[in-house]
Design an enzyme around this catalytic site. Structure first.
Site, PDB file in Angstrom:
ATOM      1  N   THR A   4      21.451 -19.279 -31.753  1.00 26.28           N
ATOM      2  CA  THR A   4      20.212 -19.922 -32.164  1.00 26.28           C
ATOM      3  C   THR A   4      19.363 -18.987 -33.027  1.00 26.28           C
ATOM      4  O   THR A   4      18.809 -19.409 -34.035  1.00 26.28           O
ATOM      5  CB  THR A   4      19.392 -20.343 -30.930  1.00 26.28           C
ATOM      6  OG1 THR A   4      20.201 -21.221 -30.144  1.00 26.28           O
ATOM      7  CG2 THR A   4      18.123 -21.062 -31.346  1.00 26.28           C
ATOM      8  N   GLU A  13      21.437 -34.464 -16.564  1.00 30.01           N
ATOM      9  CA  GLU A  13      20.211 -34.043 -17.236  1.00 30.01           C
ATOM     10  C   GLU A  13      20.212 -32.548 -17.538  1.00 30.01           C
ATOM     11  O   GLU A  13      19.749 -32.118 -18.586  1.00 30.01           O
ATOM     12  CB  GLU A  13      18.975 -34.411 -16.408  1.00 30.01           C
ATOM     13  CG  GLU A  13      18.667 -35.908 -16.388  1.00 30.01           C
ATOM     14  CD  GLU A  13      18.321 -36.463 -17.769  1.00 30.01           C
ATOM     15  OE1 GLU A  13      18.008 -35.672 -18.677  1.00 30.01           O
ATOM     16  OE2 GLU A  13      18.397 -37.692 -17.937  1.00 30.01           O
ATOM     17  N   TRP A  69      27.123 -41.207 -16.304  1.00 32.06           N
ATOM     18  CA  TRP A  69      26.146 -40.915 -15.258  1.00 32.06           C
ATOM     19  C   TRP A  69      25.156 -42.074 -15.080  1.00 32.06           C
ATOM     20  O   TRP A  69      24.210 -41.972 -14.321  1.00 32.06           O
ATOM     21  CB  TRP A  69      25.364 -39.647 -15.601  1.00 32.06           C
ATOM     22  CG  TRP A  69      24.987 -39.579 -17.054  1.00 32.06           C
ATOM     23  CD1 TRP A  69      23.868 -40.108 -17.626  1.00 32.06           C
ATOM     24  CD2 TRP A  69      25.733 -38.967 -18.108  1.00 32.06           C
ATOM     25  NE1 TRP A  69      23.869 -39.868 -18.977  1.00 32.06           N
ATOM     26  CE2 TRP A  69      24.999 -39.164 -19.310  1.00 32.06           C
ATOM     27  CE3 TRP A  69      26.940 -38.262 -18.170  1.00 32.06           C
ATOM     28  CZ2 TRP A  69      25.439 -38.676 -20.541  1.00 32.06           C
ATOM     29  CZ3 TRP A  69      27.367 -37.791 -19.398  1.00 32.06           C
ATOM     30  CH2 TRP A  69      26.626 -37.992 -20.560  1.00 32.06           C
ATOM     31  N   ARG A  70      25.384 -43.178 -15.791  1.00 30.85           N
ATOM     32  CA  ARG A  70      24.435 -44.269 -15.742  1.00 30.85           C
ATOM     33  C   ARG A  70      24.879 -45.410 -14.851  1.00 30.85           C
ATOM     34  O   ARG A  70      26.073 -45.572 -14.585  1.00 30.85           O
ATOM     35  CB  ARG A  70      24.252 -44.851 -17.152  1.00 30.85           C
ATOM     36  CG  ARG A  70      23.220 -44.151 -17.971  1.00 30.85           C
ATOM     37  CD  ARG A  70      22.928 -44.950 -19.212  1.00 30.85           C
ATOM     38  NE  ARG A  70      22.036 -44.210 -20.085  1.00 30.85           N
ATOM     39  CZ  ARG A  70      21.701 -44.614 -21.298  1.00 30.85           C
ATOM     40  NH1 ARG A  70      22.182 -45.758 -21.766  1.00 30.85           N
ATOM     41  NH2 ARG A  70      20.882 -43.893 -22.026  1.00 30.85           N
ATOM     42  N   CYS A  81       5.519 -50.790 -35.511  1.00 31.48           N
ATOM     43  CA  CYS A  81       5.626 -49.342 -35.715  1.00 31.48           C
ATOM     44  C   CYS A  81       4.668 -48.887 -36.814  1.00 31.48           C
ATOM     45  O   CYS A  81       4.751 -49.338 -37.962  1.00 31.48           O
ATOM     46  CB  CYS A  81       7.056 -48.966 -36.081  1.00 31.48           C
ATOM     47  SG  CYS A  81       7.284 -47.204 -36.415  1.00 31.48           S
ATOM     48  N   LEU A 125      29.789 -24.457 -23.003  1.00 32.42           N
ATOM     49  CA  LEU A 125      28.712 -25.446 -23.107  1.00 32.42           C
ATOM     50  C   LEU A 125      27.405 -24.821 -23.595  1.00 32.42           C
ATOM     51  O   LEU A 125      26.536 -25.510 -24.119  1.00 32.42           O
ATOM     52  CB  LEU A 125      28.508 -26.125 -21.750  1.00 32.42           C
ATOM     53  CG  LEU A 125      27.750 -27.447 -21.734  1.00 32.42           C
ATOM     54  CD1 LEU A 125      28.355 -28.458 -22.698  1.00 32.42           C
ATOM     55  CD2 LEU A 125      27.704 -28.039 -20.332  1.00 32.42           C
ATOM     56  N   GLY A 126      27.258 -23.508 -23.425  1.00 28.98           N
ATOM     57  CA  GLY A 126      26.080 -22.825 -23.951  1.00 28.98           C
ATOM     58  C   GLY A 126      24.887 -22.797 -23.010  1.00 28.98           C
ATOM     59  O   GLY A 126      24.892 -23.432 -21.954  1.00 28.98           O
ATOM     60  N   TYR A 183      10.199 -32.237 -18.516  1.00 27.23           N
ATOM     61  CA  TYR A 183      11.013 -33.360 -18.972  1.00 27.23           C
ATOM     62  C   TYR A 183      12.022 -33.794 -17.911  1.00 27.23           C
ATOM     63  O   TYR A 183      12.104 -34.964 -17.538  1.00 27.23           O
ATOM     64  CB  TYR A 183      11.763 -33.049 -20.280  1.00 27.23           C
ATOM     65  CG  TYR A 183      12.906 -34.017 -20.425  1.00 27.23           C
ATOM     66  CD1 TYR A 183      12.651 -35.332 -20.783  1.00 27.23           C
ATOM     67  CD2 TYR A 183      14.208 -33.662 -20.055  1.00 27.23           C
ATOM     68  CE1 TYR A 183      13.673 -36.276 -20.809  1.00 27.23           C
ATOM     69  CE2 TYR A 183      15.230 -34.591 -20.079  1.00 27.23           C
ATOM     70  CZ  TYR A 183      14.958 -35.890 -20.454  1.00 27.23           C
ATOM     71  OH  TYR A 183      15.947 -36.818 -20.449  1.00 27.23           O
ATOM     72  N   ASP A 228      11.531 -36.221 -24.213  1.00 23.34           N
ATOM     73  CA  ASP A 228      12.525 -35.327 -24.817  1.00 23.34           C
ATOM     74  C   ASP A 228      12.433 -35.479 -26.338  1.00 23.34           C
ATOM     75  O   ASP A 228      11.510 -36.108 -26.855  1.00 23.34           O
ATOM     76  CB  ASP A 228      13.926 -35.673 -24.301  1.00 23.34           C
ATOM     77  CG  ASP A 228      14.409 -36.989 -24.878  1.00 23.34           C
ATOM     78  OD1 ASP A 228      13.564 -37.826 -25.237  1.00 23.34           O
ATOM     79  OD2 ASP A 228      15.631 -37.179 -24.989  1.00 23.34           O
ATOM     80  N   CYS A 262      15.626 -48.843 -39.399  1.00 19.91           N
ATOM     81  CA  CYS A 262      14.456 -49.630 -38.986  1.00 19.91           C
ATOM     82  C   CYS A 262      14.734 -51.140 -38.979  1.00 19.91           C
ATOM     83  O   CYS A 262      14.141 -51.881 -38.202  1.00 19.91           O
ATOM     84  CB  CYS A 262      13.279 -49.324 -39.895  1.00 19.91           C
ATOM     85  SG  CYS A 262      12.756 -47.593 -39.828  1.00 19.91           S
TER      86      CYS A 262
END
Length: 394
Positions: free
Chosen positions: A335, A65, A43-44, A234, A108-109, A148, A166, A225
């Site tokens: 969940t 999204e 999708w990018r 950071c 997919l939930g 978001y 997010d 890191c």
DNA sequence: GAGCCGTGGAC
DNA sequence: TGTCCAAGGCT
């Protein structure tokens, strides 16, 4: 309570202020990293095409999204391909029957997303000439689009420099500035800390960069890191406390529930009698769940009430038949519920009628039934091998 | 604000 | 085996 205790001197927030030196540095470092390490996703639009002025299709950004809400890239990819192939734009999706879309979403939930997807597509097709509104504020008015998702679409598809927070961004930014406000309340602090970092020129790529960094480098456990472009600036890293961010409250224990499922089968209505176990060539009785609540609106195997005590006998079945316990017990983890379902099965005559609200569905097209994963487990328990071809995660 | 709402993978 | 978590939104 400062949202940015890691910063020595807070940036002034006056109108027209340029980014502070530190903010500009962070944004610059991150975008340079993104140019080299951006994930390639369906999708990018990648950095090179972006540099030529190309932007991703807003429909595809929106669809991705919604699918990606609380759902991993790996799980989403096949669904995204399926949806975009069948329904390439808002008009096509808006014209599709809701039941068909729900069935395509099965597995997919979080099925309210699918219902809201339909509502949103129809609204955009009907009220906005098939084009998404372009501001985060306007996007947030649409069904299924919260703070978001509105910000993410606005930034990625339309270039609005708004912070989209997010789980990834939350983790990256709380660590970068050592923000220790417990989530979810701390999300507002994250948003405000991020706002002055948003570059005017490439807000979409900056947003994608934060998410890529969180997904591949600044991970929940054992962050890499040494490979991070923000390592030197950071705050959590400087303290050696990366694992302490973000601060979250503990979750409640899952409730246990018990129920029974009824797998009613009848042989195929015509054609030669099948050799071997006839059931796989026959039909299975299905029903539909209420439109809201758990698995709302989805097809299901008929089942009893879900209760908090173990079921001893056989609850009331959907129709009279020689029911036998078969396939033992299916356990499924939601969940907030752990469900144990005992599986009963019965063979009915070929002319058995489906009660009102029920229907017979060909076992050869189990995937087309649009059953959620729990129900596929039930079928699999009653008829081993019958769900081959359906999406069962194997 | 807090509870509800799926699923599968990683550790 | 249990726990956490993933590009959250709705009520």
């Amino acid at each position: 309570m400062s949202p940015r205790p890691g910063r020595a001197i807070p940036a002034p927030k006056g109108a027209g202020d340029a980014e502070s030196g530190e903010d500009a540095l962070a944004a610059s470092l991150l975008l340079a990293w993104y140019d080299r390490h951006a994930r390639t996703l369906p999708w990018r639009t990648g950095p090179k095409a972006r540099a030529r002025g190309e932007r991703p299709d807003p429909y595809r950004v929106w669809l991705s999204e919604i699918m990606l809400q609380q759902t991993g890239v790996k799980a989403v990819a096949p669904y995204f391909h399926d949806f975009t192939a069948r329904w390439p734009d808002f008009a096509a999706l808006a014209a599709a029957p809701e039941a068909e879309i729900m069935a395509a979403w099965a597995g997919l939930g979080y099925y309210s997303r699918a219902r809201n997807l339909v509502a949103c597509a129809r609204h955009v097709a009907g009220e906005h000439a098939g084009r998404l509104p372009e501001s985060a504020a306007a996007l947030a008015e649409l069904p299924g689009i919260g703070p978001y998702t509105a910000a993410a679409i606005a930034a990625i598809a339309f270039g609005e420099p708004v912070p989209a927070v997010d789980g990834n961004v939350e983790r990256v930014v709380t660590r970068l500035f050592a923000i220790d406000t417990p989530m979810p309340a701390g999300k507002a602090d994250v948003r405000e800390a991020l706002r002055p970092l948003m570059p005017q020129s490439r807000p979409g790529e900056f947003t994608e960069a934060l998410m890529d960094l969180g997904a591949t480098i600044c991970t929940p456990k054992r962050p890499a890191c040494a490979l991070c472009p923000l390592d030197a600036i950071c705050a959590a890293r400087a303290r050696g406390e990366q694992g302490a961010f973000p601060v979250k409250a503990k979750k409640r224990a899952r409730a246990k529930k018990f129920a029974a499922a009824f797998v009613a089968l009848r042989p195929a209505g015509r054609g030669p009698a099948g050799s071997g176990p006839a059931a796989r060539n026959g039909q299975i009785l299905l029903s539909r769940r209420p439109p809201k609540g758990l698995l709302g609106g989805m097809a299901e195997i008929p089942n009893s009430d879900w209760v908090t005590e173990a079921v001893t006998g056989m609850p009331k079945p959907p129709l009279a038949a020689p029911w036998e316990k078969r396939g033992g017990e299916v356990t499924h983890i939601f969940t907030h519920i752990e469900l144990r379902m005992t599986v009963w099965a019965a063979e009915l005559p070929a002319d058995a009628k489906a009660p009102p609200g029920f229907w017979w569905h060909d076992l050869s097209d189990l995937k087309g039934a649009g059953l959620p994963s729990l129900m596929l487990k039930v079928v699999e328990a009653a008829l081993p091998g019958s769900s081959r071809g359906a999406r069962l995660g194997g």
